[in-house]
Design a protein around this motif. Structure first.
Motif, short mmCIF file in Angstrom:
data_model
loop_
_atom_site.label_atom_id
_atom_site.label_comp_id
_atom_site.label_asym_id
_atom_site.label_seq_id
_atom_site.Cartn_x
_atom_site.Cartn_y
_atom_site.Cartn_z
N UNK A 477 0.86 -1.18 -0.10
CA UNK A 477 0.13 -0.09 0.00
C UNK A 477 0.81 1.27 -0.09
N UNK A 478 0.39 2.33 -0.44
CA UNK A 478 1.10 3.43 -0.66
C UNK A 478 1.51 3.99 0.82
N UNK A 479 0.96 3.65 1.83
CA UNK A 479 1.52 4.35 3.28
C UNK A 479 2.79 3.40 3.59
N UNK A 480 2.89 2.27 2.95
CA UNK A 480 3.89 1.34 3.35
C UNK A 480 5.32 2.11 2.79
N UNK A 481 5.13 2.68 1.56
CA UNK A 481 6.57 3.25 0.81
C UNK A 481 6.84 4.42 1.83
N UNK A 482 5.78 5.32 2.46
CA UNK A 482 6.22 6.45 3.36
C UNK A 482 6.80 5.67 4.59
N UNK A 483 6.10 4.91 5.05
CA UNK A 483 6.76 4.20 6.41
C UNK A 483 8.37 3.63 6.19
N UNK A 484 8.62 2.91 5.16
CA UNK A 484 9.97 2.56 4.90
C UNK A 484 10.88 3.75 4.66
N UNK A 485 10.63 4.72 4.06
CA UNK A 485 11.41 5.91 3.97
C UNK A 485 11.43 6.62 5.43
N UNK A 486 10.64 6.75 6.32
CA UNK A 486 10.79 7.22 7.37
C UNK A 486 11.70 6.35 8.45
N UNK A 487 11.73 5.21 8.28
CA UNK A 487 12.74 4.15 8.91
C UNK A 487 14.32 4.28 8.46
#
Length: 769
Positions: A477-487
């Motif tokens: 999902x799109x939120x997965x990309x944001x979460x990965x970048x934050x990590x």
């Protein structure tokens, strides 16, 4: 001597020595890096473009070529760094000197004069883009070789080439042609993640490049070689110059590798204990360097020594010591204790293995639990039973958990104050800087932060679009990309400090798999993509930061360095993909150890571990492995242990300030020493540690002048000679399956090291107890 308050123009700065009385904070840097700069030296030239692109292509091919081998030697850019020197000087003599488009802004000459050091450095930066591997190769192997899914190459290559042109149009055309897109988009996402790393690099330049304490040890190999190849020098008291020493090392290494690479392959892993009692499982478990504890095992092969931990000659002694302690505790204390006390039914499985098993001890048939939608078939999984690991494999996952928490606590305790001070001072003028950073600030324009952030923003937008528009194929999902970048943003400064000071970098692969495995389970493609975003983007940023530090040492204009990094990255990705596809078509049964001939080098240990990880974290999910539905839930306590250990060391340094050795205990390096096991095996560590201690301690301490002059030159020569001979052997002999069948090529002789010892367990080729 040049004072930094001097206001002379750059045209007046020919070749000036700065701050000779200012000493670098790190002794190795003071001994290796020159404090001079010539801003007028040619940098971006026709020679640089030709040799740089060629070096990038060659190294990308070589490293992808090695990636599938049992000992996946990572050929550094040092090999290309050496090879281009005579070609560069030849081009300087024969190319025309006339100026094209004279009188316009596009005016240039193919031959601006003698081949310069700065041209050479930029060529090496291009080569650095190909000096490693890329996760796309892992994804290729997992999908095509292990999951047995169809994958067409041409559209994948087109997507990578044209992503910078018109992504939406390309996808529409490929869909119209009816070609599979799931894995193709993964290719594109990997490319995006490589470029995403530029964003992190831009954010953390002030913290991980400018300070003198952040010295990036591996760069000193290249700096030493640049000096050896460009500075005029007389013969030393040993009667040999650095250039001559390199040539001798290269020829010797090239010639010698004919033995372990073809004629006498047992030299790659000499496990002499197994020779004493080849049918004893206990002796084999103790002595096997590839499938056991590796007691007394060693390798007389540079690819064995340097394949996983890098060159032992480039490792600081304190880091080598921490790795030695960590390896000893894991391999000779924790592993035997867990195995012989039968923790997690350890005796049902091999003592050392990265494979997955059913409860009876047989290898797990992963394809049998996948449904038509490429998700977990829960009914089939219930019938087959839960996935089991060897106890060693489970412990290494636990150590991965511990390394993660230890990295955070260690950096906050030991480097937190410096990081905070640097953050507060990032926008101040007249900051205290390292001598080499001072030279760069005085002579050259910085790369604006918005250059880095623009690349990051565009790529993130494209990735989110792909995740939304092609959700059924990508699974993420799109939120997965944001979460990965934050990590990745959070961990880059923490891991970067460790990498910049120890030459070792704990990865984020486990934590990224863990998070998405809980948040979005039973989707292996989503897990792979999330790991790529979170882990590889951070890894790429560290590569870019290392190159920026090399540019600081060698006084390369930052904007020119930025250009070389971007172009080199794009070229390398394309070559990696082409090479991987070619090898899959060229080598029968690549990665399939059940069908490969005995002693084959094409066993793909790294890809096997990657595939198993996609099963554990993506297909089955962490809840069924490490959560309330799994038997390995106690492994989570390693998170707590990893957080406590650095705090104890920090407390000890305060209680015993006179005990200087305590401050050299580096828990993230110590605990994470065996993070690459598997696929690395005991022989890789034992051989590496011997070399690291000899050169990092004894030679550095008692033969300092020899170390300063020849240490890194020796490392580069070993890399180059081994790499060139390996490819030559494959193209001339191994590709045509021309082999010598005799005892010396029959393996290490520890055939039963992989056998279980539990009563009643039946495994083909093993005795039953």
């Amino acid at each position: 001597m040049k004072d930094f308050t001097d206001t002379r123009s750059e045209s007046e700065w020919d070749s000036v020595s700065y701050g000779d009385n200012e000493i670098s904070i790190v002794p190795q840097v003071e001994l290796t890096v020159p404090k001079t700069d010539d801003p007028t030296s040619p940098t971006v030239t026709f020679r640089m473009w030709v040799l740089g692109i060629s070096a990038c292509v060659l190294l990308s091919f070589l490293n992808q070529f090695f990636w599938y081998r049992t000992n996946p030697l990572s050929i550094s850019s040092v090999s290309a760094q050496i090879a281009v020197v005579p070609i560069g000087h030849l081009m300087a003599r024969v190319l025309p000197t006339r100026r094209f488009f004279e009188g316009t802004r596009w005016s240039f000459t193919m031959n601006p004069g003698p081949f310069s050091t700065k041209e050479h450095v930029l060529i090496t930066v291009f080569a650095n883009s190909g000096s490693g591997s890329v996760y796309a190769s892992h994804i290729l192997s997992a999908v095509k070789l292990y999951y047995k899914r169809r994958l067409d190459f041409l559209p994948a290559l087109l997507v990578m080439i044209t992503t910078q042109v018109n992504i939406d149009f390309v996808f529409i055309v490929i869909e119209f042609l009816g070609l599979g897109l799931c894995v193709l988009r993964i290719f594109f996402l990997v490319l995006c993640c490589k470029v995403l790393g530029f964003g992190w690099a831009g954010l953390y330049r002030k913290h991980l490049v400018d300070p003198g304490e952040m010295w990036w040890p591996s760069n000193l190999v290249q700096v030493s070689l640049f000096r050896a190849l460009h500075e005029k020098e007389n013969k030393s008291k040993w009667g040999i110059s650095r250039n001559q020493f390199f040539v001798i090392t290269l020829i010797t290494s090239f010639s010698y590798y004919l033995l372990p690479g073809y004629l006498f392959t047992v030299l790659t892993t000499v496990s002499w204990l197994c020779w004493i009692s080849p049918k004893s499982i206990l002796v084999n478990q103790l002595g096997s360097g590839s499938a056991g504890l590796g007691i007394g095992s060693f390798g007389l092969d540079w690819s064995t020594i340097a394949s996983y931990l890098g060159s032992p000659l480039a490792s600081p002694f304190f880091a080598s010591a921490n790795i030695a302690v960590g390896f000893f505790l894991v391999m000779y204390v924790i592993t035997p204790l867990c195995y012989y006390l039968d923790f997690y039914n350890a005796k049902t499985f091999p003592i050392y293995s990265g494979k997955l098993f059913v409860a009876s001890g047989k290898e797990y048939n992963v394809t049998s639990i996948i449904d038509a939608n490429f998700r977990l078939d829960r009914k089939a999984y219930a019938e087959t039973g839960p996935v089991h690991m060897s106890t060693f494999f489970a412990v290494t996952y636990g150590l991965g958990f511990a390394t993660l928490s230890a990295s955070i606590v260690h950096v906050l305790l030991f480097n937190g104050k410096d990081l905070w001070t640097q953050t507060k001072g990032a926008f101040r003028k007249n900051k205290k800087m390292d001598i080499h950073t001072k030279i760069m600030k005085r002579n050259y324009k910085e790369v604006p932060l918005w250059w880095f952030l623009s690349i990051f923003a565009v790529n993130l937008a494209v990735i989110v679009f792909i995740c939304i528009y092609y959700k059924t194929q990508i699974q993420l999902p799109w939120w997965g990309a944001f979460l990965a970048c934050l990590i990745a943003i959070f961990f880059t400064p923490l891991v970067g400090v460790i990498m910049a000071t120890t030459n070792q970098a704990p990865g984020l692969n486990i934590i990224t798999e863990y998070i998405i495995g809980y948040a979005y389970p039973e989707r292996p493609v989503a897990n792979i993509c999330f790991k790529t975003y979170g882990y590889i983007s951070m890894s790429q940023s560290l590569t870019f930061l290392s190159d920026l530090k090399l540019g600081t040492y060698m006084k390369i204009p930052p904007r020119t360095m930025f250009m070389a990094q971007v172009v080199g990255t794009l070229v390398a990705v394309i070559v990696y993909a082409i090479t991987a596809w070619w090898l899959m078509a060229e080598i029968p049964n690549l990665c399939d150890t059940s069908l490969l001939p005995p002693g084959s080098q094409w066993t793909c240990p790294s890809d096997r571990v990657f595939f198993d990880a996609s099963v554990i974290w993506g297909l089955v999910g962490p809840r069924r492995m490490f959560g309330d539905l799994g038997e390995y839930s106690n492994i989570n306590w390693f998170f707590v242990g990893g957080a406590i250990a650095p705090a104890l060391v920090y407390l000890a340094t305060r209680l015993f300030p006179n005990k200087k050795w305590i401050s050299n205990i580096h828990i993230p390096v110590l605990v994470g020493a065996t993070a690459i096991m598997p696929p690395a095996s005991a022989v890789n560590f034992t051989s590496w540690l011997v070399m690291a201690f000899v050169f990092g301690h004894f030679v550095f301490k008692y033969r300092r002048e020899w170390w300063q002059r020849y240490n890194y030159v020796l490392s580069g020569g070993m890399d180059a000679g081994t790499g060139f001979m390996s490819v030559l052997l494959f193209l001339t002999l191994q590709r045509s399956e021309i082999a010598i069948d005799w005892w010396g090529n029959s393996g290490e002789g520890c055939a039963v090291a992989k056998c279980p010892t539990a009563k009643g367990v039946v495994v083909h080729g093993c005795p039953v107890f």
